[in-house]
Design an enzyme around this catalytic site. Structure first.
Site, PDB file in Angstrom:
ATOM      1  CE  LYS A   1      -5.560  -5.929   6.830  1.00  0.00           C
ATOM      2  NZ  LYS A   1      -6.180  -4.606   6.978  1.00  0.00           N
TER       3      LYS A   1
ATOM      4  CB  CYS B   1      -7.626  -6.891   1.978  1.00  0.00           C
ATOM      5  SG  CYS B   1      -6.181  -5.898   1.691  1.00  0.00           S
TER       6      CYS B   1
ATOM      7  CG  PHE C   1     -11.010   1.565  -2.424  1.00  0.00           C
ATOM      8  CD1 PHE C   1     -10.926   2.941  -2.357  1.00  0.00           C
ATOM      9  CD2 PHE C   1     -11.895   0.902  -1.574  1.00  0.00           C
ATOM     10  CE1 PHE C   1     -11.716   3.668  -1.479  1.00  0.00           C
ATOM     11  CE2 PHE C   1     -12.693   1.617  -0.689  1.00  0.00           C
ATOM     12  CZ  PHE C   1     -12.606   3.010  -0.637  1.00  0.00           C
ATOM     13  CG  LEU C   2      -4.163   0.414  -3.604  1.00  0.00           C
ATOM     14  CD1 LEU C   2      -2.717   0.657  -3.151  1.00  0.00           C
ATOM     15  CD2 LEU C   2      -4.454   1.147  -4.895  1.00  0.00           C
TER      16      LEU C   2
ATOM     17  CG  ASP D   1       9.476   0.385   5.949  1.00  0.00           C
ATOM     18  OD1 ASP D   1       8.488   0.080   5.266  1.00  0.00           O
ATOM     19  OD2 ASP D   1       9.810  -0.216   6.997  1.00  0.00           O
TER      20      ASP D   1
ATOM     21  CB  VAL E   1      -0.947   0.011   1.210  1.00  0.00           C
ATOM     22  CG1 VAL E   1      -1.690   1.337   1.306  1.00  0.00           C
ATOM     23  CG2 VAL E   1      -1.947  -1.133   1.124  1.00  0.00           C
TER      24      VAL E   1
ATOM     25  CG  ASN F   1     -11.886  -4.771   1.267  1.00  0.00           C
ATOM     26  OD1 ASN F   1     -12.016  -4.421   0.102  1.00  0.00           O
ATOM     27  ND2 ASN F   1     -10.718  -4.880   1.852  1.00  0.00           N
TER      28      ASN F   1
ATOM     29  CG  LEU G   1     -21.101 -12.875  -9.315  1.00  0.00           C
ATOM     30  CD1 LEU G   1     -22.283 -12.688 -10.271  1.00  0.00           C
ATOM     31  CD2 LEU G   1     -21.601 -13.447  -7.991  1.00  0.00           C
TER      32      LEU G   1
HETATM   33  C1  UDX Z   1      -9.046  -6.828  -2.062  1.00  0.00           C
HETATM   34  C2  UDX Z   1     -10.029  -5.811  -2.636  1.00  0.00           C
HETATM   35  O1  UDX Z   1     -10.407  -6.226  -3.946  1.00  0.00           O
HETATM   36  C3  UDX Z   1      -9.345  -4.452  -2.734  1.00  0.00           C
HETATM   37  O2  UDX Z   1     -10.263  -3.481  -3.219  1.00  0.00           O
HETATM   38  C4  UDX Z   1      -8.880  -4.056  -1.326  1.00  0.00           C
HETATM   39  O3  UDX Z   1      -8.237  -2.788  -1.353  1.00  0.00           O
HETATM   40  C5  UDX Z   1      -7.919  -5.104  -0.795  1.00  0.00           C
HETATM   41  O4  UDX Z   1      -8.555  -6.402  -0.788  1.00  0.00           O
HETATM   42  P1  UDX Z   1      -7.035  -8.278  -2.891  1.00  0.00           P
HETATM   43  O5  UDX Z   1      -7.249  -8.975  -1.582  1.00  0.00           O
HETATM   44  O6  UDX Z   1      -5.671  -7.825  -3.246  1.00  0.00           O
HETATM   45  O7  UDX Z   1      -7.970  -6.940  -2.956  1.00  0.00           O
HETATM   46  O8  UDX Z   1      -7.485  -9.277  -4.023  1.00  0.00           O
HETATM   47  P2  UDX Z   1      -8.832  -9.591  -4.793  1.00  0.00           P
HETATM   48  O9  UDX Z   1      -8.502  -9.604  -6.222  1.00  0.00           O
HETATM   49  O10 UDX Z   1      -9.927  -8.707  -4.319  1.00  0.00           O
HETATM   50  O11 UDX Z   1      -9.155 -11.102  -4.337  1.00  0.00           O
HETATM   51  C6  UDX Z   1      -9.353 -11.390  -2.973  1.00  0.00           C
HETATM   52  C7  UDX Z   1      -9.635 -12.886  -2.858  1.00  0.00           C
HETATM   53  O12 UDX Z   1     -10.908 -13.207  -3.425  1.00  0.00           O
HETATM   54  C8  UDX Z   1      -8.619 -13.774  -3.575  1.00  0.00           C
HETATM   55  O13 UDX Z   1      -8.345 -14.897  -2.758  1.00  0.00           O
HETATM   56  C9  UDX Z   1      -9.352 -14.207  -4.837  1.00  0.00           C
HETATM   57  O14 UDX Z   1      -8.927 -15.482  -5.291  1.00  0.00           O
HETATM   58  C10 UDX Z   1     -10.776 -14.289  -4.336  1.00  0.00           C
HETATM   59  N1  UDX Z   1     -11.766 -14.106  -5.398  1.00  0.00           N
HETATM   60  C11 UDX Z   1     -11.852 -12.895  -6.020  1.00  0.00           C
HETATM   61  C12 UDX Z   1     -12.630 -15.155  -5.712  1.00  0.00           C
HETATM   62  O15 UDX Z   1     -12.537 -16.241  -5.146  1.00  0.00           O
HETATM   63  N2  UDX Z   1     -13.590 -14.962  -6.657  1.00  0.00           N
HETATM   64  C13 UDX Z   1     -13.722 -13.769  -7.309  1.00  0.00           C
HETATM   65  O16 UDX Z   1     -14.599 -13.658  -8.163  1.00  0.00           O
HETATM   66  C14 UDX Z   1     -12.816 -12.707  -6.991  1.00  0.00           C
END
Ligand code: UDX
Length: 438
Positions: free
Chosen positions: A267, A264, A153-154, A31, A12, A212, A254
Protein backbone atom coordinates in the site's frame (compact mmCIF):
# COMPACT_ATOMS: atom_id res chain seq x y z
CA UNK A 1 -2.47 12.36 32.00
CA UNK A 2 -4.64 13.37 29.06
CA UNK A 3 -8.07 11.89 28.23
CA UNK A 4 -7.47 10.30 24.85
CA UNK A 5 -9.83 8.99 22.20
CA UNK A 6 -8.56 6.54 19.55
CA UNK A 7 -10.87 6.13 16.55
CA UNK A 8 -10.45 2.75 14.85
CA UNK A 9 -9.79 -0.53 16.67
CA UNK A 10 -7.84 -2.36 13.99
CA UNK A 11 -4.29 -3.51 14.66
CA UNK A 12 -2.99 0.09 14.64
CA UNK A 13 -5.85 1.64 16.63
CA UNK A 14 -6.24 -1.12 19.21
CA UNK A 15 -2.49 -1.41 19.82
CA UNK A 16 -2.29 2.40 20.09
CA UNK A 17 -5.24 2.60 22.52
CA UNK A 18 -3.89 -0.20 24.72
CA UNK A 19 -0.33 1.13 24.54
CA UNK A 20 -1.30 4.71 25.42
CA UNK A 21 -3.36 3.40 28.35
CA UNK A 22 -0.30 1.40 29.42
CA UNK A 23 1.61 4.71 29.54
CA UNK A 24 -0.90 5.86 32.19
CA UNK A 25 -3.28 7.79 29.94
CA UNK A 26 -7.05 7.41 30.16
CA UNK A 27 -8.14 6.10 26.73
CA UNK A 28 -11.46 5.51 24.94
CA UNK A 29 -11.32 3.17 21.94
CA UNK A 30 -13.99 3.92 19.32
CA UNK A 31 -15.18 1.97 16.29
CA UNK A 32 -18.25 2.10 14.05
CA UNK A 33 -18.19 -1.70 13.91
CA UNK A 34 -20.59 -2.69 16.72
CA UNK A 35 -19.42 -6.32 16.63
CA UNK A 36 -15.77 -5.31 17.21
CA UNK A 37 -16.78 -3.10 20.15
CA UNK A 38 -19.00 -5.86 21.56
CA UNK A 39 -16.09 -8.30 21.49
CA UNK A 40 -13.83 -5.74 23.18
CA UNK A 41 -16.40 -4.86 25.83
CA UNK A 42 -16.79 -8.58 26.58
CA UNK A 43 -13.03 -8.90 27.19
CA UNK A 44 -11.99 -10.34 23.83
CA UNK A 45 -10.03 -8.80 20.95
CA UNK A 46 -11.25 -8.83 17.32
CA UNK A 47 -7.82 -9.30 15.73
CA UNK A 48 -4.92 -11.77 16.05
CA UNK A 49 -1.93 -9.91 17.48
CA UNK A 50 0.41 -11.72 19.93
CA UNK A 51 0.43 -10.16 23.40
CA UNK A 52 -2.35 -7.66 22.69
CA UNK A 53 -5.04 -9.35 24.78
CA UNK A 54 -2.87 -9.08 27.91
CA UNK A 55 -2.24 -5.36 27.44
CA UNK A 56 -5.92 -4.67 26.73
CA UNK A 57 -7.05 -6.76 29.74
CA UNK A 58 -4.49 -5.10 32.06
CA UNK A 59 -5.65 -1.60 31.14
CA UNK A 60 -9.37 -2.34 31.06
CA UNK A 61 -8.99 -3.81 34.55
CA UNK A 62 -7.09 -0.72 35.70
CA UNK A 63 -9.95 1.44 34.42
CA UNK A 64 -7.71 3.28 31.94
CA UNK A 65 -9.19 1.75 28.79
CA UNK A 66 -12.83 1.65 27.68
CA UNK A 67 -14.56 1.03 24.33
CA UNK A 68 -17.59 2.59 22.70
CA UNK A 69 -19.36 3.13 19.38
CA UNK A 70 -20.43 6.61 20.54
CA UNK A 71 -17.77 8.69 18.77
CA UNK A 72 -19.40 12.03 19.61
CA UNK A 73 -19.22 11.66 23.39
CA UNK A 74 -15.78 10.04 23.16
CA UNK A 75 -14.42 13.08 21.29
CA UNK A 76 -16.26 15.57 23.50
CA UNK A 77 -14.66 13.97 26.58
CA UNK A 78 -11.14 13.88 25.12
CA UNK A 79 -8.39 16.49 24.75
CA UNK A 80 -6.50 14.28 22.27
CA UNK A 81 -8.14 12.40 19.36
CA UNK A 82 -6.12 9.81 17.39
CA UNK A 83 -7.47 8.86 13.97
CA UNK A 84 -6.33 5.26 13.37
CA UNK A 85 -8.78 4.31 10.63
CA UNK A 86 -7.91 2.32 7.51
CA UNK A 87 -6.35 4.10 4.52
CA UNK A 88 -6.43 1.25 1.95
CA UNK A 89 -5.19 1.65 -1.64
CA UNK A 90 -7.73 3.23 -4.01
CA UNK A 91 -8.23 2.26 -7.68
CA UNK A 92 -5.00 3.84 -8.92
CA UNK A 93 -2.95 2.89 -5.87
CA UNK A 94 -3.45 6.22 -4.09
CA UNK A 95 -4.53 6.04 -0.43
CA UNK A 96 -8.31 6.07 0.10
CA UNK A 97 -8.83 8.70 2.83
CA UNK A 98 -12.62 8.67 3.09
CA UNK A 99 -12.56 7.23 6.60
CA UNK A 100 -10.07 9.93 7.71
CA UNK A 101 -12.32 12.71 6.41
CA UNK A 102 -15.32 11.26 8.28
CA UNK A 103 -13.39 11.20 11.55
CA UNK A 104 -12.06 14.74 10.97
CA UNK A 105 -15.56 16.07 10.25
CA UNK A 106 -16.92 14.36 13.37
CA UNK A 107 -14.03 15.86 15.35
CA UNK A 108 -14.97 19.31 14.02
CA UNK A 109 -18.57 18.88 15.11
CA UNK A 110 -17.52 18.02 18.66
CA UNK A 111 -15.03 20.81 19.33
CA UNK A 112 -16.43 21.75 22.73
CA UNK A 113 -12.94 22.77 23.88
CA UNK A 114 -9.37 22.98 22.53
CA UNK A 115 -8.42 19.55 21.13
CA UNK A 116 -5.59 17.93 19.18
CA UNK A 117 -6.44 15.82 16.11
CA UNK A 118 -3.74 13.25 15.39
CA UNK A 119 -3.32 11.34 12.14
CA UNK A 120 -1.95 7.98 13.27
CA UNK A 121 -2.93 6.19 10.07
CA UNK A 122 -0.49 6.29 7.18
CA UNK A 123 -1.63 9.24 5.07
CA UNK A 124 -0.13 10.94 1.99
CA UNK A 125 1.98 14.06 2.34
CA UNK A 126 -0.34 17.05 2.56
CA UNK A 127 -3.14 15.21 4.38
CA UNK A 128 -2.40 17.11 7.60
CA UNK A 129 -2.94 20.40 5.78
CA UNK A 130 -6.15 19.15 4.15
CA UNK A 131 -7.36 17.82 7.51
CA UNK A 132 -6.86 21.25 9.06
CA UNK A 133 -8.79 22.91 6.23
CA UNK A 134 -11.64 20.41 6.57
CA UNK A 135 -11.93 20.88 10.35
CA UNK A 136 -11.84 24.66 9.97
CA UNK A 137 -14.68 24.46 7.44
CA UNK A 138 -16.77 21.93 9.36
CA UNK A 139 -16.37 23.76 12.67
CA UNK A 140 -17.39 27.11 11.23
CA UNK A 141 -13.88 28.55 11.45
CA UNK A 142 -13.11 27.54 15.04
CA UNK A 143 -9.41 27.80 15.82
CA UNK A 144 -9.61 25.72 19.02
CA UNK A 145 -7.69 22.78 17.62
CA UNK A 146 -4.39 21.65 16.15
CA UNK A 147 -3.62 18.86 13.71
CA UNK A 148 -0.64 16.57 14.32
CA UNK A 149 0.98 13.78 12.30
CA UNK A 150 2.16 10.89 14.51
CA UNK A 151 2.88 7.99 12.14
CA UNK A 152 3.01 4.41 13.40
CA UNK A 153 5.91 2.02 12.82
CA UNK A 154 4.19 -1.16 14.00
CA UNK A 155 4.94 -4.54 12.44
CA UNK A 156 2.08 -7.02 12.47
CA UNK A 157 2.95 -9.88 14.76
CA UNK A 158 5.18 -7.66 16.92
CA UNK A 159 2.99 -4.54 17.07
CA UNK A 160 2.68 -4.52 20.87
CA UNK A 161 6.44 -4.62 21.39
CA UNK A 162 6.96 -2.06 18.63
CA UNK A 163 4.52 0.34 20.32
CA UNK A 164 5.76 -0.09 23.88
CA UNK A 165 9.46 -0.05 22.85
CA UNK A 166 9.68 1.97 19.62
CA UNK A 167 12.92 2.92 17.88
CA UNK A 168 11.57 6.48 17.78
CA UNK A 169 8.42 8.56 18.17
CA UNK A 170 7.78 11.03 15.34
CA UNK A 171 5.46 13.99 15.99
CA UNK A 172 4.75 16.47 13.21
CA UNK A 173 3.29 19.86 14.17
CA UNK A 174 4.49 23.45 14.34
CA UNK A 175 2.09 24.21 17.24
CA UNK A 176 3.97 24.56 20.54
CA UNK A 177 0.73 23.88 22.41
CA UNK A 178 0.12 20.64 20.51
CA UNK A 179 3.75 19.54 20.88
CA UNK A 180 3.56 20.09 24.65
CA UNK A 181 0.43 17.94 24.85
CA UNK A 182 2.04 15.21 22.72
CA UNK A 183 5.08 15.14 24.98
CA UNK A 184 2.70 14.55 27.88
CA UNK A 185 0.96 11.71 26.00
CA UNK A 186 4.34 10.01 25.36
CA UNK A 187 5.87 11.03 28.69
CA UNK A 188 6.43 7.39 29.68
CA UNK A 189 8.61 6.83 26.60
CA UNK A 190 10.44 10.14 26.79
CA UNK A 191 11.49 9.51 30.41
CA UNK A 192 12.88 6.15 29.24
CA UNK A 193 15.04 7.94 26.69
CA UNK A 194 13.17 6.76 23.60
CA UNK A 195 14.23 9.06 20.71
CA UNK A 196 11.50 11.66 20.19
CA UNK A 197 11.46 13.55 16.88
CA UNK A 198 9.55 16.84 16.65
CA UNK A 199 9.20 18.10 13.10
CA UNK A 200 6.64 19.68 10.80
CA UNK A 201 3.61 17.76 9.54
CA UNK A 202 4.88 17.21 6.00
CA UNK A 203 8.19 15.77 7.19
CA UNK A 204 6.40 13.42 9.60
CA UNK A 205 4.14 12.19 6.77
CA UNK A 206 7.16 11.66 4.49
CA UNK A 207 9.15 9.86 7.24
CA UNK A 208 6.52 7.11 7.34
CA UNK A 209 6.39 6.51 3.58
CA UNK A 210 10.14 6.89 3.15
CA UNK A 211 10.85 4.37 5.93
CA UNK A 212 8.45 1.75 4.59
CA UNK A 213 9.43 2.24 0.97
CA UNK A 214 13.12 1.98 1.89
CA UNK A 215 12.51 -1.33 3.69
CA UNK A 216 10.49 -2.61 0.72
CA UNK A 217 13.32 -1.64 -1.65
CA UNK A 218 15.86 -3.34 0.64
CA UNK A 219 13.90 -6.60 0.61
CA UNK A 220 13.45 -6.40 -3.15
CA UNK A 221 17.17 -5.83 -3.60
CA UNK A 222 18.16 -8.97 -1.68
CA UNK A 223 15.51 -10.93 -3.59
CA UNK A 224 17.16 -9.89 -6.86
CA UNK A 225 20.58 -10.85 -5.47
CA UNK A 226 19.06 -14.22 -4.50
CA UNK A 227 17.90 -14.75 -8.08
CA UNK A 228 21.46 -14.07 -9.29
CA UNK A 229 22.85 -16.45 -6.64
CA UNK A 230 20.58 -19.24 -7.91
CA UNK A 231 22.06 -18.86 -11.39
CA UNK A 232 25.74 -18.49 -10.52
CA UNK A 233 25.80 -20.79 -7.48
CA UNK A 234 26.07 -18.24 -4.69
CA UNK A 235 24.53 -18.55 -1.23
CA UNK A 236 22.33 -15.52 -0.57
CA UNK A 237 22.34 -16.14 3.19
CA UNK A 238 26.10 -15.83 3.25
CA UNK A 239 26.01 -12.85 0.90
CA UNK A 240 23.44 -11.12 3.13
CA UNK A 241 25.40 -11.94 6.27
CA UNK A 242 28.59 -10.40 4.90
CA UNK A 243 26.70 -7.40 3.50
CA UNK A 244 25.07 -6.85 6.89
CA UNK A 245 28.46 -6.65 8.59
CA UNK A 246 28.72 -3.20 7.05
CA UNK A 247 27.10 -1.02 9.71
CA UNK A 248 25.65 1.18 6.97
CA UNK A 249 23.70 -1.78 5.55
CA UNK A 250 22.78 -3.75 8.72
CA UNK A 251 21.73 -7.40 8.49
CA UNK A 252 18.04 -6.63 9.03
CA UNK A 253 15.50 -7.05 6.23
CA UNK A 254 17.99 -8.91 4.06
CA UNK A 255 16.10 -12.22 4.12
CA UNK A 256 15.32 -13.35 0.58
CA UNK A 257 11.84 -14.74 0.01
CA UNK A 258 8.79 -14.89 -2.28
CA UNK A 259 8.28 -11.13 -2.19
CA UNK A 260 6.88 -8.74 0.41
CA UNK A 261 3.18 -8.59 1.22
CA UNK A 262 1.08 -7.25 4.05
CA UNK A 263 -1.16 -4.27 4.69
CA UNK A 264 1.66 -1.72 4.56
CA UNK A 265 4.55 -2.21 2.16
CA UNK A 266 2.38 -2.83 -0.93
CA UNK A 267 0.00 0.00 0.00
CA UNK A 268 2.66 2.49 1.06
CA UNK A 269 4.94 1.93 -1.94
CA UNK A 270 2.02 2.38 -4.35
CA UNK A 271 0.84 5.47 -2.47
CA UNK A 272 4.36 6.95 -2.49
CA UNK A 273 4.63 6.50 -6.26
CA UNK A 274 1.30 8.33 -6.58
CA UNK A 275 2.51 11.14 -4.30
CA UNK A 276 5.57 11.61 -6.53
CA UNK A 277 3.33 11.65 -9.64
CA UNK A 278 0.89 14.16 -8.08
CA UNK A 279 3.88 16.41 -7.46
CA UNK A 280 5.10 16.09 -11.01
CA UNK A 281 8.12 13.86 -10.45
CA UNK A 282 8.82 10.12 -10.82
CA UNK A 283 10.02 7.69 -8.16
CA UNK A 284 11.90 5.24 -10.36
CA UNK A 285 13.39 3.28 -7.44
CA UNK A 286 10.08 2.56 -5.71
CA UNK A 287 8.27 1.89 -9.00
CA UNK A 288 10.94 -0.63 -9.93
CA UNK A 289 10.68 -2.29 -6.51
CA UNK A 290 6.91 -2.71 -6.90
CA UNK A 291 7.38 -4.32 -10.32
CA UNK A 292 10.27 -6.54 -9.17
CA UNK A 293 8.25 -7.64 -6.15
CA UNK A 294 5.37 -8.86 -8.32
CA UNK A 295 7.84 -10.81 -10.47
CA UNK A 296 9.34 -12.32 -7.31
CA UNK A 297 5.92 -13.67 -6.27
CA UNK A 298 5.29 -15.09 -9.76
CA UNK A 299 8.80 -16.56 -9.69
CA UNK A 300 7.70 -19.09 -7.06
CA UNK A 301 5.75 -20.96 -9.77
CA UNK A 302 8.81 -20.90 -12.06
CA UNK A 303 10.84 -22.45 -9.24
CA UNK A 304 8.35 -25.33 -9.06
CA UNK A 305 8.20 -25.70 -12.84
CA UNK A 306 12.01 -25.82 -13.01
CA UNK A 307 11.76 -29.28 -11.41
CA UNK A 308 8.17 -30.21 -12.34
CA UNK A 309 7.43 -28.67 -15.77
CA UNK A 310 3.96 -30.19 -16.13
CA UNK A 311 1.60 -29.17 -13.28
CA UNK A 312 -1.70 -30.24 -14.90
CA UNK A 313 -3.39 -32.75 -12.61
CA UNK A 314 -0.59 -32.53 -10.06
CA UNK A 315 -1.40 -31.94 -6.38
CA UNK A 316 0.57 -29.14 -4.71
CA UNK A 317 0.70 -28.61 -0.93
CA UNK A 318 0.99 -24.99 0.24
CA UNK A 319 2.34 -24.41 3.75
CA UNK A 320 1.55 -20.90 4.95
CA UNK A 321 -1.01 -18.39 3.62
CA UNK A 322 -0.33 -15.30 5.82
CA UNK A 323 2.06 -12.70 4.36
CA UNK A 324 4.41 -13.47 7.25
CA UNK A 325 4.31 -15.50 10.49
CA UNK A 326 2.55 -14.46 13.72
CA UNK A 327 -0.33 -12.78 11.96
CA UNK A 328 -3.67 -13.83 10.48
CA UNK A 329 -3.38 -11.08 7.89
CA UNK A 330 -3.26 -12.27 4.27
CA UNK A 331 -3.49 -8.86 2.58
CA UNK A 332 -1.24 -8.82 -0.53
CA UNK A 333 0.21 -12.15 0.61
CA UNK A 334 2.43 -13.76 -2.09
CA UNK A 335 0.15 -16.82 -1.91
CA UNK A 336 -2.60 -14.68 -3.47
CA UNK A 337 -0.47 -14.50 -6.63
CA UNK A 338 1.02 -18.02 -6.48
CA UNK A 339 -2.21 -19.98 -5.91
CA UNK A 340 -4.15 -18.60 -8.93
CA UNK A 341 -1.10 -19.20 -11.16
CA UNK A 342 -0.87 -22.83 -9.97
CA UNK A 343 -4.60 -23.32 -10.56
CA UNK A 344 -4.20 -21.83 -14.04
CA UNK A 345 -1.57 -24.51 -14.72
CA UNK A 346 -4.15 -27.13 -13.75
CA UNK A 347 -2.69 -28.03 -10.35
CA UNK A 348 -4.84 -29.25 -7.48
CA UNK A 349 -4.09 -27.51 -4.15
CA UNK A 350 -4.05 -28.64 -0.52
CA UNK A 351 -3.35 -25.69 1.82
CA UNK A 352 -2.64 -25.13 5.49
CA UNK A 353 -1.85 -22.12 7.69
CA UNK A 354 -1.91 -22.27 11.51
CA UNK A 355 -3.82 -19.00 11.86
CA UNK A 356 -4.70 -17.31 8.54
CA UNK A 357 -7.02 -19.82 6.82
CA UNK A 358 -10.16 -18.01 8.01
CA UNK A 359 -8.92 -14.75 6.53
CA UNK A 360 -7.78 -16.45 3.32
CA UNK A 361 -11.14 -18.18 2.83
CA UNK A 362 -12.74 -14.77 2.22
CA UNK A 363 -10.99 -14.51 -1.16
CA UNK A 364 -10.41 -18.23 -1.79
CA UNK A 365 -13.39 -20.13 -0.34
CA UNK A 366 -13.02 -23.06 -2.75
CA UNK A 367 -9.57 -24.28 -1.72
CA UNK A 368 -8.94 -27.62 0.01
CA UNK A 369 -8.05 -26.40 3.53
CA UNK A 370 -6.34 -28.93 5.77
CA UNK A 371 -6.02 -29.14 9.55
CA UNK A 372 -2.26 -29.41 9.75
CA UNK A 373 0.91 -29.44 7.66
CA UNK A 374 1.09 -33.22 7.26
CA UNK A 375 -2.52 -33.49 6.07
CA UNK A 376 -1.75 -30.83 3.47
CA UNK A 377 1.39 -32.70 2.38
CA UNK A 378 -0.26 -36.14 2.31
CA UNK A 379 -0.54 -37.34 -1.30
CA UNK A 380 0.89 -34.16 -2.81
CA UNK A 381 3.26 -34.26 -5.78
CA UNK A 382 5.08 -31.17 -4.48
CA UNK A 383 5.25 -28.95 -1.41
CA UNK A 384 5.74 -25.17 -1.36
CA UNK A 385 6.67 -23.52 1.97
CA UNK A 386 5.42 -19.94 1.68
CA UNK A 387 5.32 -18.57 5.26
CA UNK A 388 8.03 -19.18 7.84
CA UNK A 389 5.75 -20.14 10.74
CA UNK A 390 7.80 -21.70 13.53
CA UNK A 391 5.93 -25.00 13.23
CA UNK A 392 7.25 -25.32 9.66
CA UNK A 393 10.85 -24.94 10.83
CA UNK A 394 11.03 -28.42 12.33
CA UNK A 395 8.96 -30.65 10.05
CA UNK A 396 9.57 -34.40 10.42
CA UNK A 397 11.35 -34.65 7.06
CA UNK A 398 11.21 -38.46 6.98
CA UNK A 399 7.44 -38.23 7.37
CA UNK A 400 7.25 -35.45 4.76
CA UNK A 401 9.25 -37.58 2.31
CA UNK A 402 6.96 -40.55 2.85
CA UNK A 403 3.76 -38.52 2.52
CA UNK A 404 4.81 -36.84 -0.74
CA UNK A 405 4.09 -38.72 -3.97
CA UNK A 406 7.26 -37.12 -5.36
CA UNK A 407 9.93 -35.52 -3.16
CA UNK A 408 9.65 -31.96 -4.54
CA UNK A 409 10.16 -29.30 -1.83
CA UNK A 410 10.11 -25.59 -2.72
CA UNK A 411 11.37 -23.61 0.29
CA UNK A 412 10.70 -19.93 -0.57
CA UNK A 413 11.94 -18.79 2.86
CA UNK A 414 15.26 -20.67 3.05
CA UNK A 415 14.25 -22.49 6.22
CA UNK A 416 16.00 -25.74 5.26
CA UNK A 417 19.60 -26.47 4.24
CA UNK A 418 19.99 -27.45 0.55
CA UNK A 419 22.75 -30.01 1.25
CA UNK A 420 20.79 -31.69 4.02
CA UNK A 421 17.62 -31.79 1.91
CA UNK A 422 19.49 -33.33 -1.03
CA UNK A 423 20.96 -35.99 1.27
CA UNK A 424 17.43 -36.75 2.48
CA UNK A 425 16.39 -37.40 -1.11
CA UNK A 426 14.40 -34.24 -1.82
CA UNK A 427 14.33 -32.40 -5.12
CA UNK A 428 14.88 -29.10 -3.36
CA UNK A 429 14.55 -25.52 -4.63
CA UNK A 430 14.86 -22.44 -2.42
CA UNK A 431 15.57 -18.71 -2.82
CA UNK A 432 19.17 -17.89 -3.57
CA UNK A 433 20.96 -21.01 -2.32
CA UNK A 434 19.49 -23.77 -4.50
CA UNK A 435 22.77 -24.66 -6.16
CA UNK A 436 24.60 -24.80 -2.84
CA UNK A 437 23.74 -28.47 -2.64
CA UNK A 438 25.49 -29.31 -5.92
C1 UDX B 1 5.84 -3.10 7.97
C2 UDX B 1 6.96 -2.25 8.57
O1 UDX B 1 8.00 -3.11 9.02
C3 UDX B 1 6.41 -1.48 9.77
O2 UDX B 1 7.43 -0.65 10.32
C4 UDX B 1 5.25 -0.61 9.28
O3 UDX B 1 4.70 0.14 10.36
C5 UDX B 1 4.17 -1.50 8.68
O4 UDX B 1 4.73 -2.28 7.60
P1 UDX B 1 4.64 -5.37 8.45
O5 UDX B 1 4.12 -5.16 7.06
O6 UDX B 1 3.69 -5.68 9.54
O7 UDX B 1 5.43 -4.02 8.94
O8 UDX B 1 5.66 -6.57 8.39
P2 UDX B 1 7.21 -6.73 8.14
O9 UDX B 1 7.72 -7.60 9.21
O10 UDX B 1 7.85 -5.41 7.92
O11 UDX B 1 7.26 -7.56 6.76
C6 UDX B 1 6.69 -7.02 5.59
C7 UDX B 1 6.89 -8.03 4.47
O12 UDX B 1 8.27 -8.12 4.11
C8 UDX B 1 6.45 -9.45 4.81
O13 UDX B 1 5.80 -10.00 3.68
C9 UDX B 1 7.76 -10.18 5.07
O14 UDX B 1 7.68 -11.56 4.75
C10 UDX B 1 8.68 -9.48 4.09
N1 UDX B 1 10.09 -9.53 4.49
C11 UDX B 1 10.48 -8.87 5.62
C12 UDX B 1 11.00 -10.20 3.69
O15 UDX B 1 10.64 -10.79 2.67
N2 UDX B 1 12.32 -10.20 4.03
C13 UDX B 1 12.76 -9.56 5.15
O16 UDX B 1 13.96 -9.60 5.42
C14 UDX B 1 11.81 -8.88 5.98
Amino acid sequence: MKKICVVGTGYVGLVTAAGLADFGNSVIGVDIDKEKIRILQEGGIPIYEPGLLEVVERNVKAGRLTFTTDIDSAIQNSRVVFSAVGTPPGEGGEADLRAVWIVAATFAKNLNDYKVFINKSTVPVGTGKKTRELILKESGGSETFDVVSNPEFLREGSAVGDFLNPDRVVVGSRSKKAQTIMKDVYHALITRGVPYVETNIESAEIIKYASNAFLAVKITFINEIANLCDIVGGDVNEVAKAMGMDGRISPKFLHAGPGFGGSCFPKDTMALVEIFKENGIKSRVVEAAIEANELQKQGVVSKLKSVMPELKGKTVAILGLAFKPNTDDTRFSPTKVVIPLLEKEGAELQVYDPVAMQDFKRDFPHLNYKNNAYEAIDGADALILMTEWNEFRSLDLKRVRSLLKSPVFIDTRNIYDPRDMKEKGFIFVCTGRTRCAL
